[in-house]
Design an enzyme around this catalytic site. Structure first.
Site, PDB file in Angstrom:
ATOM      1  N   LYS A 267     -46.764 -42.859  -8.018  1.00  0.00           N
ATOM      2  CA  LYS A 267     -47.288 -41.536  -7.647  1.00  0.00           C
ATOM      3  C   LYS A 267     -46.702 -40.469  -8.566  1.00  0.00           C
ATOM      4  CE  LYS A 267     -47.194 -38.176  -3.790  1.00  0.00           C
ATOM      5  NZ  LYS A 267     -46.839 -37.942  -2.368  1.00  0.00           N
ATOM      6  N   ASP A 272     -45.577 -30.865  -5.120  1.00  0.00           N
ATOM      7  CA  ASP A 272     -46.409 -30.974  -3.920  1.00  0.00           C
ATOM      8  C   ASP A 272     -46.148 -29.800  -2.994  1.00  0.00           C
ATOM      9  OD1 ASP A 272     -47.935 -31.720  -1.777  1.00  0.00           O
ATOM     10  OD2 ASP A 272     -46.639 -33.401  -1.165  1.00  0.00           O
ATOM     11  N   LYS A 279     -47.112 -26.601   2.900  1.00  0.00           N
ATOM     12  CA  LYS A 279     -45.845 -27.000   3.516  1.00  0.00           C
ATOM     13  C   LYS A 279     -45.028 -25.766   3.876  1.00  0.00           C
ATOM     14  CE  LYS A 279     -45.091 -31.358   1.011  1.00  0.00           C
ATOM     15  NZ  LYS A 279     -45.080 -32.261   2.167  1.00  0.00           N
ATOM     16  N   ASP A 349     -52.205 -32.172   2.430  1.00  0.00           N
ATOM     17  CA  ASP A 349     -50.836 -32.570   2.117  1.00  0.00           C
ATOM     18  C   ASP A 349     -50.693 -34.094   2.076  1.00  0.00           C
ATOM     19  OD1 ASP A 349     -48.197 -32.278   1.494  1.00  0.00           O
ATOM     20  OD2 ASP A 349     -47.542 -31.726   3.513  1.00  0.00           O
ATOM     21  N   GLU A 351     -51.868 -36.018  -0.061  1.00  0.00           N
ATOM     22  CA  GLU A 351     -52.523 -36.089  -1.373  1.00  0.00           C
ATOM     23  C   GLU A 351     -52.136 -37.345  -2.157  1.00  0.00           C
ATOM     24  OE1 GLU A 351     -49.697 -34.654  -0.893  1.00  0.00           O
ATOM     25  OE2 GLU A 351     -48.543 -35.454  -2.569  1.00  0.00           O
ATOM     26  N   ARG A 353     -51.876 -40.458  -1.291  1.00  0.00           N
ATOM     27  CA  ARG A 353     -52.773 -41.607  -1.075  1.00  0.00           C
ATOM     28  C   ARG A 353     -54.119 -41.394  -1.748  1.00  0.00           C
ATOM     29  NH1 ARG A 353     -52.145 -40.939   5.291  1.00  0.00           N
ATOM     30  NH2 ARG A 353     -50.191 -40.056   4.549  1.00  0.00           N
TER      31      ARG A 353
HETATM   32  N1  BES Z   1     -44.746 -35.979  -0.778  1.00  0.00           N
HETATM   33  C1  BES Z   1     -44.920 -35.965   0.613  1.00  0.00           C
HETATM   34  C2  BES Z   1     -44.001 -36.945   1.348  1.00  0.00           C
HETATM   35  C3  BES Z   1     -42.524 -36.688   1.292  1.00  0.00           C
HETATM   36  C4  BES Z   1     -41.877 -36.097   2.355  1.00  0.00           C
HETATM   37  C5  BES Z   1     -41.775 -37.093   0.214  1.00  0.00           C
HETATM   38  C6  BES Z   1     -40.517 -35.905   2.308  1.00  0.00           C
HETATM   39  C7  BES Z   1     -40.402 -36.895   0.160  1.00  0.00           C
HETATM   40  C8  BES Z   1     -39.770 -36.298   1.215  1.00  0.00           C
HETATM   41  C9  BES Z   1     -46.358 -36.356   0.949  1.00  0.00           C
HETATM   42  O1  BES Z   1     -47.324 -35.944   0.039  1.00  0.00           O
HETATM   43  C10 BES Z   1     -46.692 -35.677   2.225  1.00  0.00           C
HETATM   44  O2  BES Z   1     -46.739 -34.479   2.251  1.00  0.00           O
HETATM   45  N2  BES Z   1     -46.921 -36.453   3.268  1.00  0.00           N
HETATM   46  C11 BES Z   1     -47.244 -35.941   4.548  1.00  0.00           C
HETATM   47  C12 BES Z   1     -48.362 -36.776   5.110  1.00  0.00           C
HETATM   48  C13 BES Z   1     -48.961 -36.198   6.364  1.00  0.00           C
HETATM   49  C14 BES Z   1     -49.720 -34.935   6.055  1.00  0.00           C
HETATM   50  C15 BES Z   1     -49.892 -37.230   6.955  1.00  0.00           C
HETATM   51  C16 BES Z   1     -46.011 -36.040   5.417  1.00  0.00           C
HETATM   52  O3  BES Z   1     -45.291 -37.028   5.319  1.00  0.00           O
HETATM   53  O4  BES Z   1     -45.767 -35.097   6.172  1.00  0.00           O
HETATM   54 ZN    ZN Z   2     -46.693 -35.705  -1.860  1.00  0.00          ZN
HETATM   55 MN    MN Z   3     -47.993 -34.001   0.381  1.00  0.00          MN
END
Ligand code: BES
Ligand code: ZN
Ligand code: MN
Length: 503
Positions: A267, A272, A279, A349, A351, A353
């Site tokens: 990835k 992000d 966020k 968020d 993104e 996947r």
């Molecule tokens: N990059 C984040 C995941 C992440 C969280 C990485 C904390 C490192 C530390 C990912 O893109 C994300 O935002 N995931 C969301 C998914 C949700 C919206 C289903 C998450 O984990 O909150």
């Molecule tokens: Zn992310």
């Molecule tokens: Mn994200």
């Protein structure tokens, strides 16, 4: 740092500091330490007899030799009980000792693995010692402009071997651990770089530099080519940003022509923000690390090429920012992925996947022997497994078994989560083929189940490295910040792969 391997004795080496290890609760000193102790008038024996130093894990002591030896001082480190020794403790112990040497502003160190019991193979021991020292001394300083002369660094390490056999083994082991540590440094460096200095274009340029090596080829696919190929899930995420997305391909061919390549997918979200599903501000800066999976697969190609491993392996990195610009994806938007399957984006968020969906479909073009993806994919994985363990999900038991073995050997821990049928319903969309988020339950798993829709029937494993990619605290041989996770695990996995039998 310069590393030398020499055939000599610690008693003869003129350096600032000798590092020697010691096991807990042992009354009999190993021969090397006994010899040092005899020269130094029994100071080590005194310390041990008095109970001031017991050798418990990571315990440190410093002795001055008062010219009884050519070396000025001895840093002794405890490795815990002899019977409980493993490579992690060796890495950690020597790292802690080297960090202590650095704090004393010393530059030249010598050590030996002679006190280490013979049930740890000598090559593994030397690798662990040099890796521990190199990785533990990592620091990220390019943005510090003030007081640069106060930055301390150990400059040279001498590994002292008593006999020819350990000399030959040590030379080879030092060489490979230097290559691996260099790749880990590369990953830590680029993960640590902030978003304004690590755009998708910057990441692509790093791949281009790696491709200067023999047998390595780089291809950078830009947005207009992505469009032609139908990579609309990746392009969808990129819409919110003015930085052009890049799809990075690094190919290394060190195996036979007929061997199918393994494909590593990482990835590459260089920042992000969450996109329109923005966020919260707190800790959003940490999302500069959202390309840690991409960095790890690039670093793996770097190491594998430098080690000249006899394997064919490809790294794919879909790279883009995830920002809430005027053209950004909106919740509810539907994308047609490269596979042809449609995705309803209910949360911008989620993104990672989306971009991985297209990259995983692209991986199929290589008729891969296996696909392994690494991604800082979900906060849910951190909730499940914490900060030091990667979540492992996948379709192939042999592949999972091999990854577990490599994880155990390197200390880059993984733990498996299931991706049973039960979880499929969570990502069914009312109006498209899939939605990009489930409900809150089993978030790491439903993300992997989503990815699985784009893999085809190739052996596949997904590693969610959201937890271990970044650490808020120092670990024994990984200072706080970017850990560089993935390189050592993947290199070990690739080293262990037996070339497929010729048909
Ligand atoms: N990059 C984040 C995941 C992440 C969280 C990485 C904390 C490192 C530390 C990912 O893109 C994300 O935002 N995931 C969301 C998914 C949700 C919206 C289903 C998450 O984990 O909150
Ligand atoms: Zn992310
Ligand atoms: Mn994200």
């Amino acid at each position: 740092m310069k590393i030398k391997v020499i055939k000599d004795s610690l008693l003869n080496i003129e350096v600032d500091t000798l590092i020697v290890s010691y096991f807990e609760d042992e009354k009999d000193m190993p021969p090397v330490i006994k010899a040092i102790d005899a020269k130094c008038g029994g100071i080590i024996k005194d310390m041990i007899d008095s109970g001031d130093f017991t050798g418990k894990l990571y315990e440190l002591s410093v002795h001055y030799t008062a010219k009884a030896l050519p070396a000025k001082r001895i840093v002794m480190v405890g490795l815990g009980k002899r019977t409980e020794l493993d490579l992690e403790k060796l890495r950690g112990g020597f790292s802690k000792a080297a960090q202590h040497v650095r704090s004393l502003k010393q530059k030249n160190v010598a050590t030996s693995i002679d006190p280490i019991p013979s049930d740890v193979p000598a090559d593994k021991a030397v690798e662990a010692v040099t890796e521990g020292i190199l990785l533990g001394l990592y620091q990220f300083t390019p943005y510090k402009t003030l007081d640069r002369d106060k930055i301390k660094d150990v400059e040279s390490l001498t590994i002292v071997c008593e006999d020819n056999k350990s000399y030959e083994i040590s030379k080879a082991a030092v060489k490979s651990s230097q290559i691996i540590a260099k790749a880990v440094y590369f990953v830590r460096d680029i993960v640590s770089r902030p978003g304004n200095n690590m755009t998708p274009t910057d990441l692509a340029n790093e791949a281009i530099k790696i491709a200067k090596r023999k047998n390595v080829k780089v291809t950078i696919i830009n947005a207009s080519e992505m469009k032609k190929m139908g990579m609309n899930a990746l392009l969808g995420v990129a819409r919110g940003s003015n930085e052009p997305p890049k799809f990075i391909i690094l190919e290394y061919y060190g195996g036979r022509k007929s061997d199918p390549a393994g494909v590593l997918v990482g990835k590459g979200i260089t920042f992000d923000s969450g996109g329109i599903s923005l966020k919260p501000a707190a800790k959003m800066d940490e999302m500069k690390t959202d390309m840690a999976g991409g960095a790890a697969v690039l670093g793996t190609i770097m190491a594998v090429a430098d080690l000249k491993l006899p394997v064919n392996v490809v790294a794919l990195v879909p790279a883009t920012e995830n920002l809430p610009g005027g053209r950004a994806l909106k919740p509810g938007d539907i994308l047609k992925s490269m596979s042809g399957q449609t995705i309803e984006v209910l949360n911008t968020d989620a993104e990672g996947r989306l971009i991985l969906a297209d990259a995983l479909s692209y991986a199929g073009k290589f008729k891969p022997a296996f696909i392994i993806d690494l991604a800082t994919l979900t906060g849910a994985c951190v909730v499940a497994l914490g900060n030091s363990v990667a979540g492992m999900m996948g379709t192939d038991d042999n592949l999972k078994e091999d990854i577990k073995k490599a994880a155990f050997a390197t200390g880059e821990k993984v733990w498996e989560l299931p991706i049973w049928e039960d979880y499929q319903d969570a990502i069914k969309s009312d109006i498209a083929d899939f939605k990009n988020v489930g409900n809150r339950d089993a978030g790491a798993i439903t993300a992997a189940v989503f990815l699985s829709q784009f893999v085809g029937d190739h052996p596949w494993v997904h590693l969610d490295i959201a937890g271990p990619a970044w650490s808020e605290k120092d670990r024994p041989y990984s200072p706080k910040g970017a850990s560089g996770i993935g390189v050592r695990l993947l290199v070990e996995f690739l080293r262990n792969r037996k070339p497929a039998a010729h048909k």
